[in-house]
Scaffold this motif. Sequence first.
Motif, PDB file in Angstrom:
ATOM      1  N   TRP A  30       0.783  -1.115  -0.062  1.00  0.00           N
ATOM      2  CA  TRP A  30      -0.041   0.094  -0.105  1.00  0.00           C
ATOM      3  C   TRP A  30       0.931   1.363   0.027  1.00  0.00           C
ATOM      4  O   TRP A  30       0.551   2.278  -0.769  1.00  0.00           O
ATOM      5  N   ALA A  31       1.910   1.424   1.034  1.00  0.00           N
ATOM      6  CA  ALA A  31       2.802   2.538   0.724  1.00  0.00           C
ATOM      7  C   ALA A  31       3.420   2.649  -0.442  1.00  0.00           C
ATOM      8  O   ALA A  31       3.714   3.758  -1.063  1.00  0.00           O
ATOM      9  N   LEU A  32       3.860   1.466  -1.251  1.00  0.00           N
ATOM     10  CA  LEU A  32       4.424   1.495  -2.681  1.00  0.00           C
ATOM     11  C   LEU A  32       3.374   2.173  -3.691  1.00  0.00           C
ATOM     12  O   LEU A  32       3.662   3.078  -4.042  1.00  0.00           O
ATOM     13  N   TYR A  33       2.049   1.940  -3.333  1.00  0.00           N
ATOM     14  CA  TYR A  33       1.075   1.987  -4.350  1.00  0.00           C
ATOM     15  C   TYR A  33       0.870   3.695  -4.207  1.00  0.00           C
ATOM     16  O   TYR A  33       0.744   4.677  -5.049  1.00  0.00           O
ATOM     17  N   PHE A  34       0.624   4.104  -2.816  1.00  0.00           N
ATOM     18  CA  PHE A  34       0.765   5.693  -2.665  1.00  0.00           C
ATOM     19  C   PHE A  34       1.678   6.457  -2.982  1.00  0.00           C
ATOM     20  O   PHE A  34       1.691   7.502  -3.609  1.00  0.00           O
ATOM     21  N   TYR A  35       3.010   5.776  -2.792  1.00  0.00           N
ATOM     22  CA  TYR A  35       4.151   6.626  -3.507  1.00  0.00           C
ATOM     23  C   TYR A  35       4.233   6.850  -4.992  1.00  0.00           C
ATOM     24  O   TYR A  35       4.593   7.795  -5.412  1.00  0.00           O
ATOM     25  N   TRP A  37       1.581   7.170  -6.775  1.00  0.00           N
ATOM     26  CA  TRP A  37       0.375   8.144  -6.848  1.00  0.00           C
ATOM     27  C   TRP A  37       1.149   9.668  -6.481  1.00  0.00           C
ATOM     28  O   TRP A  37       0.209  10.644  -6.881  1.00  0.00           O
ATOM     29  N   SER A  38       2.112   9.683  -5.818  1.00  0.00           N
ATOM     30  CA  SER A  38       2.598  11.158  -5.075  1.00  0.00           C
ATOM     31  C   SER A  38       2.892  12.036  -6.508  1.00  0.00           C
ATOM     32  O   SER A  38       2.495  13.184  -5.951  1.00  0.00           O
ATOM     33  N   PRO A  39       3.418  11.739  -7.377  1.00  0.00           N
ATOM     34  CA  PRO A  39       3.572  12.919  -8.602  1.00  0.00           C
ATOM     35  C   PRO A  39       2.235  13.618  -8.796  1.00  0.00           C
ATOM     36  O   PRO A  39       2.111  14.647  -8.970  1.00  0.00           O
ATOM     37  N   LEU A  40       1.282  12.687  -9.100  1.00  0.00           N
ATOM     38  CA  LEU A  40       0.069  13.416  -9.627  1.00  0.00           C
ATOM     39  C   LEU A  40      -0.739  14.094  -8.290  1.00  0.00           C
ATOM     40  O   LEU A  40      -1.187  15.349  -8.616  1.00  0.00           O
ATOM     41  N   ALA A  41      -0.420  13.640  -7.257  1.00  0.00           N
ATOM     42  CA  ALA A  41      -1.007  14.261  -6.115  1.00  0.00           C
ATOM     43  C   ALA A  41      -0.301  15.764  -5.774  1.00  0.00           C
ATOM     44  O   ALA A  41      -0.811  16.677  -5.504  1.00  0.00           O
ATOM     45  N   THR A  42       0.897  15.622  -6.142  1.00  0.00           N
ATOM     46  CA  THR A  42       1.928  16.991  -5.886  1.00  0.00           C
ATOM     47  C   THR A  42       1.361  17.831  -7.048  1.00  0.00           C
ATOM     48  O   THR A  42       1.341  19.079  -6.701  1.00  0.00           O
ATOM     49  N   LEU A  43       1.267  17.421  -8.359  1.00  0.00           N
ATOM     50  CA  LEU A  43       0.774  18.284  -9.091  1.00  0.00           C
ATOM     51  C   LEU A  43      -0.503  18.891  -9.174  1.00  0.00           C
ATOM     52  O   LEU A  43      -0.780  20.033  -9.095  1.00  0.00           O
ATOM     53  N   VAL A  44      -1.562  18.224  -8.541  1.00  0.00           N
ATOM     54  CA  VAL A  44      -2.974  18.621  -8.058  1.00  0.00           C
ATOM     55  C   VAL A  44      -2.875  19.632  -6.927  1.00  0.00           C
ATOM     56  O   VAL A  44      -3.388  20.774  -7.242  1.00  0.00           O
ATOM     57  N   LEU A  45      -2.091  19.445  -5.844  1.00  0.00           N
ATOM     58  CA  LEU A  45      -1.754  20.111  -5.060  1.00  0.00           C
ATOM     59  C   LEU A  45      -1.067  21.663  -5.283  1.00  0.00           C
ATOM     60  O   LEU A  45      -1.467  22.821  -4.826  1.00  0.00           O
ATOM     61  N   TRP A  46      -0.250  21.597  -6.312  1.00  0.00           N
ATOM     62  CA  TRP A  46       0.415  22.545  -6.694  1.00  0.00           C
ATOM     63  C   TRP A  46      -0.615  23.544  -7.398  1.00  0.00           C
ATOM     64  O   TRP A  46      -0.385  24.726  -7.261  1.00  0.00           O
ATOM     65  N   LEU A  47      -1.274  22.908  -8.383  1.00  0.00           N
ATOM     66  CA  LEU A  47      -2.267  23.597  -9.143  1.00  0.00           C
ATOM     67  C   LEU A  47      -3.369  24.396  -8.078  1.00  0.00           C
ATOM     68  O   LEU A  47      -3.793  25.168  -8.665  1.00  0.00           O
ATOM     69  N   LEU A  48      -3.726  23.640  -7.044  1.00  0.00           N
ATOM     70  CA  LEU A  48      -4.738  24.266  -6.172  1.00  0.00           C
ATOM     71  C   LEU A  48      -4.132  25.306  -5.073  1.00  0.00           C
ATOM     72  O   LEU A  48      -4.835  25.955  -4.491  1.00  0.00           O
ATOM     73  N   GLY A  49      -2.797  25.320  -5.188  1.00  0.00           N
ATOM     74  CA  GLY A  49      -1.990  26.350  -4.279  1.00  0.00           C
ATOM     75  C   GLY A  49      -1.715  26.085  -3.104  1.00  0.00           C
ATOM     76  O   GLY A  49      -1.396  26.849  -2.190  1.00  0.00           O
ATOM     77  N   ILE A  50      -1.607  24.731  -2.855  1.00  0.00           N
ATOM     78  CA  ILE A  50      -1.313  24.091  -1.475  1.00  0.00           C
ATOM     79  C   ILE A  50       0.016  24.360  -1.258  1.00  0.00           C
ATOM     80  O   ILE A  50       0.488  24.696  -0.009  1.00  0.00           O
ATOM     81  N   ARG A  51       1.059  24.047  -2.217  1.00  0.00           N
ATOM     82  CA  ARG A  51       2.179  24.327  -2.029  1.00  0.00           C
ATOM     83  C   ARG A  51       2.759  25.822  -1.676  1.00  0.00           C
ATOM     84  O   ARG A  51       3.402  26.127  -0.665  1.00  0.00           O
ATOM     85  N   THR A  52       1.881  26.726  -2.350  1.00  0.00           N
ATOM     86  CA  THR A  52       2.162  28.008  -1.710  1.00  0.00           C
ATOM     87  C   THR A  52       1.669  28.324  -0.385  1.00  0.00           C
ATOM     88  O   THR A  52       2.355  29.078   0.424  1.00  0.00           O
ATOM     89  N   ALA A  53       0.446  27.490  -0.086  1.00  0.00           N
ATOM     90  CA  ALA A  53       0.091  27.870   1.329  1.00  0.00           C
ATOM     91  C   ALA A  53       1.213  27.290   2.331  1.00  0.00           C
ATOM     92  O   ALA A  53       1.534  27.898   3.601  1.00  0.00           O
ATOM     93  N   PHE A  54       1.611  26.166   1.886  1.00  0.00           N
ATOM     94  CA  PHE A  54       2.772  25.653   2.900  1.00  0.00           C
ATOM     95  C   PHE A  54       3.941  26.493   2.902  1.00  0.00           C
ATOM     96  O   PHE A  54       4.474  26.781   4.185  1.00  0.00           O
TER      97      PHE A  54
END
Length: 152
Positions: A30-35, A37-54
Amino acid sequence: MKYDSQLISKPYAQPRLQRTAWGFVTLGFWALYFYLWSPLATLVLWLLGIRTAFFELYTRQHQVEPFLLISLPIIAVLCALLLIGWAEYNRHRFGKSDRRGAQANVSLEEVAAGLGAAPAVAASLRDAKVTVLHMDDRAQPSAMTPSALAMA
């Protein structure tokens, strides 16, 4: 239907060490599976501005905010202690005895009256495991036949 041991898994029939080992293997996959998916999750969070908020909240000008660094773990520990304390209070208050009493047995006549059926139908329903219930025009049980599943 006949029992097929290959289709039904009995995890509690396995030794505890084997179950635990397979649990860790499952957790690793499960950890490998989520790992993966992390590039797509990072892209979505970046598009939503979460990275900027962090960066604005935690690393403004590449500095760690000391208040947030200290207060957030303290708040998390306090919330955990509050939740554990509330659970222990409820366990102490309600955990001593089971306040639910046993239900009184219902007679066959009461079951038949509740169904609006003859006592013979209620007795057949009580004794059978799987049944097909036949209804009359007034939507009341009139007869009962054993199902084919009960005979297999």
